[in-house]
Design a protein around this motif. Structure first.
Motif, PDB file in Angstrom:
ATOM      1  N   VAL A  35       0.551  -1.656  -4.670  1.00  0.00           N
ATOM      2  CA  VAL A  35       1.786  -0.970  -5.046  1.00  0.00           C
ATOM      3  C   VAL A  35       2.927  -1.986  -5.013  1.00  0.00           C
ATOM      4  O   VAL A  35       3.000  -2.822  -4.107  1.00  0.00           O
ATOM      5  N   GLU A  36       3.768  -1.939  -6.019  1.00  0.00           N
ATOM      6  CA  GLU A  36       4.900  -2.862  -6.094  1.00  0.00           C
ATOM      7  C   GLU A  36       6.171  -2.093  -6.424  1.00  0.00           C
ATOM      8  O   GLU A  36       6.127  -1.077  -7.122  1.00  0.00           O
ATOM      9  N   ASN A  37       7.283  -2.612  -5.981  1.00  0.00           N
ATOM     10  CA  ASN A  37       8.587  -2.076  -6.378  1.00  0.00           C
ATOM     11  C   ASN A  37       8.773  -2.301  -7.884  1.00  0.00           C
ATOM     12  O   ASN A  37       8.442  -3.358  -8.408  1.00  0.00           O
ATOM     13  N   ASP A  38       9.292  -1.300  -8.577  1.00  0.00           N
ATOM     14  CA  ASP A  38       9.383  -1.392 -10.041  1.00  0.00           C
ATOM     15  C   ASP A  38      10.311  -2.516 -10.517  1.00  0.00           C
ATOM     16  O   ASP A  38      10.040  -3.161 -11.533  1.00  0.00           O
ATOM     17  N   ARG A  82       0.813  -1.226   0.000  1.00  0.00           N
ATOM     18  CA  ARG A  82       0.000   0.000   0.000  1.00  0.00           C
ATOM     19  C   ARG A  82       0.843   1.271   0.000  1.00  0.00           C
ATOM     20  O   ARG A  82       0.506   2.246  -0.652  1.00  0.00           O
ATOM     21  N   THR A  83       1.939   1.262   0.743  1.00  0.00           N
ATOM     22  CA  THR A  83       2.647   2.502   1.053  1.00  0.00           C
ATOM     23  C   THR A  83       4.037   2.547   0.430  1.00  0.00           C
ATOM     24  O   THR A  83       4.757   1.548   0.437  1.00  0.00           O
ATOM     25  N   MET A  84       4.384   3.719  -0.112  1.00  0.00           N
ATOM     26  CA  MET A  84       5.742   3.939  -0.590  1.00  0.00           C
ATOM     27  C   MET A  84       6.570   4.412   0.599  1.00  0.00           C
ATOM     28  O   MET A  84       6.433   5.548   1.053  1.00  0.00           O
ATOM     29  N   ILE A  85       7.395   3.525   1.118  1.00  0.00           N
ATOM     30  CA  ILE A  85       8.177   3.862   2.307  1.00  0.00           C
ATOM     31  C   ILE A  85       9.268   4.879   1.960  1.00  0.00           C
ATOM     32  O   ILE A  85       9.501   5.844   2.666  1.00  0.00           O
ATOM     33  N   GLY A  86       9.938   4.646   0.841  1.00  0.00           N
ATOM     34  CA  GLY A  86      10.980   5.579   0.415  1.00  0.00           C
ATOM     35  C   GLY A  86      11.107   5.573  -1.099  1.00  0.00           C
ATOM     36  O   GLY A  86      11.368   4.540  -1.692  1.00  0.00           O
ATOM     37  N   ASN A 144       8.061  14.297  -2.615  1.00  0.00           N
ATOM     38  CA  ASN A 144       6.885  14.271  -1.721  1.00  0.00           C
ATOM     39  C   ASN A 144       6.095  12.964  -1.748  1.00  0.00           C
ATOM     40  O   ASN A 144       4.866  12.964  -1.649  1.00  0.00           O
ATOM     41  N   TRP A 145       6.776  11.880  -1.925  1.00  0.00           N
ATOM     42  CA  TRP A 145       6.080  10.585  -1.998  1.00  0.00           C
ATOM     43  C   TRP A 145       6.545   9.638  -0.888  1.00  0.00           C
ATOM     44  O   TRP A 145       6.023   8.547  -0.771  1.00  0.00           O
ATOM     45  N   ASN A 146       7.520  10.062  -0.103  1.00  0.00           N
ATOM     46  CA  ASN A 146       8.008   9.178   0.958  1.00  0.00           C
ATOM     47  C   ASN A 146       6.956   9.002   2.043  1.00  0.00           C
ATOM     48  O   ASN A 146       6.409   9.986   2.553  1.00  0.00           O
ATOM     49  N   GLY A 147       6.690   7.751   2.394  1.00  0.00           N
ATOM     50  CA  GLY A 147       5.736   7.465   3.456  1.00  0.00           C
ATOM     51  C   GLY A 147       4.287   7.650   3.046  1.00  0.00           C
ATOM     52  O   GLY A 147       3.394   7.622   3.890  1.00  0.00           O
ATOM     53  N   VAL A 148       4.024   7.841   1.745  1.00  0.00           N
ATOM     54  CA  VAL A 148       2.651   8.093   1.290  1.00  0.00           C
ATOM     55  C   VAL A 148       1.891   6.773   1.126  1.00  0.00           C
ATOM     56  O   VAL A 148       2.379   5.837   0.500  1.00  0.00           O
ATOM     57  N   ASP A 149       0.682   6.706   1.705  1.00  0.00           N
ATOM     58  CA  ASP A 149      -0.213   5.562   1.514  1.00  0.00           C
ATOM     59  C   ASP A 149      -0.883   5.743   0.152  1.00  0.00           C
ATOM     60  O   ASP A 149      -1.940   6.366   0.029  1.00  0.00           O
ATOM     61  N   ILE A 150      -0.239   5.226  -0.871  1.00  0.00           N
ATOM     62  CA  ILE A 150      -0.711   5.446  -2.247  1.00  0.00           C
ATOM     63  C   ILE A 150      -2.051   4.746  -2.475  1.00  0.00           C
ATOM     64  O   ILE A 150      -2.965   5.309  -3.079  1.00  0.00           O
ATOM     65  N   ALA A 151      -2.180   3.516  -1.960  1.00  0.00           N
ATOM     66  CA  ALA A 151      -3.440   2.785  -2.135  1.00  0.00           C
ATOM     67  C   ALA A 151      -4.593   3.567  -1.508  1.00  0.00           C
ATOM     68  O   ALA A 151      -5.666   3.690  -2.093  1.00  0.00           O
TER      69      ALA A 151
END
Ligand SMILES: [Zn+2]
Length: 320
Positions: free
Chosen positions: A110-113, A80-84, A90-97
């Protein structure tokens, strides 16, 4: 042309530092429709809005309950979340889901590319048909992924297969991760450039045709120039690519002891150099392989899917 079966199409979004690529992907890994937007420089909320728009545009034509977003960075194990995120503001720690659900009311993972691209390559690219596969992506750094018994291996925290940060030289070159002597300091796009610059400085005369591919200066040189020069027979470019392949092969011998893969797929731009990279990697792997001759060595091959791998892979992972 066959009509796509929309019931099995899933949506993949590949978020890069400069562009957001979205696609409706069928179960064979074929992209049925593609949408592209620029990544907003401000990142964060603006980026989430762009992603939501791309999803809506694709869903309008291809209704699906499976939606995946891939990006470079550390992703939480609940997907769910982009930790870093190293490349996006401005995307660090964002709950993208959570953000996408709030904007348009759909569930996403959300997956690592690197994992997404590797999964596509293992399922629909060079690894098709193989169940135990390692993928090493030679980019700015050295990314990795592992497929074990047909499943992507994530580890306890989702950070498995960071092969680039295995220490291969005690007190070697300082890495961005804070440790000295990481694998990616010796086998990556950055290490290729470092080697090329060192070789040019020690023998400027031999570098004239290579430098002419750029603006004539060492700083104007890119990895693509080196690959092109090598393919055209440039001795210096062939040498530095071969050294990168040599380190890659030595690392693969060690990884083969840990994972016993049938296949190792090498991805990233340098793969365009083909055998000039893969040949030295195979030779080096055999040279340092423990218990040589007592067990089969993995095959080392180049990736096939190129730029769309992240998109295809995350679309497929969204179904899992
Ligand atoms: Zn490191």
């Amino acid at each position: 042309m066959n009509q796509p079966d929309v019931s099995i199409v899933s949506i993949g979004i590949d978020v890069g530092g400069t562009k957001v690529l979205g696609g409706a992907v069928d179960e064979n890994g074929v992209i049925q429709k593609k949408v592209r937007r620029d990544t907003p420089k401000s990142g964060g909320d603006e980026l989430n809005k762009v992603i939501a728009e791309v999803i809506q545009e694709l869903l309008a034509e291809f209704p699906s309950k499976y939606i995946g977003i891939s990006a470079a960075g550390l992703v939480s194990s609940d997907r769910r979340t982009m930790i870093g995120a190293p490349n996006i503001a401005n995307w660090n720690g964002v709950d993208i889901a959570g953000a996408i659900d709030k904007l348009i009311g759909v569930k996403v993972v959300v997956e690592n590319d690197a994992n997404a691209a590797a999964w596509a390559e293992a399922r629909h690219g060079a690894g098709s048909g193989e169940k135990n596969v390692l993928i090493l992506t030679v980019g700015t750094g050295l990314g990795g992924a592992v497929v074990i018994n047909g499943e992507l291996y994530r580890g306890a925290d989702g950070t498995a297969a960071e092969f680039g940060h295995i220490r291969v030289v005690p007190d070697g070159i300082l890495c961005g991760c804070g440790v000295k002597g990481c694998f990616e300091q010796y086998s990556s796009g950055s290490s290729l450039m470092r080697r090329a610059k060192e070789a040019i400085e020690s023998n400027p005369d031999a570098a004239r045709s290579l430098l002419a591919l750029g603006d004539g200066t060492v700083t104007g040189l890119t990895g693509a120039h080196i690959t092109k020069a090598a393919l055209d027979g440039d001795v210096l470019a062939i040498k530095v690519l071969g050294e990168t392949g040599d380190w890659l092969g030595m690392g693969i011998a060690t990884l083969a002891m840990a994972f016993d893969p049938a296949l190792v797929i090498i991805g990233g731009g340098v793969v365009e150099a083909g055998e000039l990279l893969l040949g030295p990697a195979r030779i080096a792997m055999e040279r340092v392989m423990p218990f040589a001759g007592k067990h089969p060595s993995p095959r080392i091959v180049g990736a096939k899917l190129e730029n769309d791998a992240g998109l295809i892979g995350v679309a497929d992972l969204a179904r899992r």
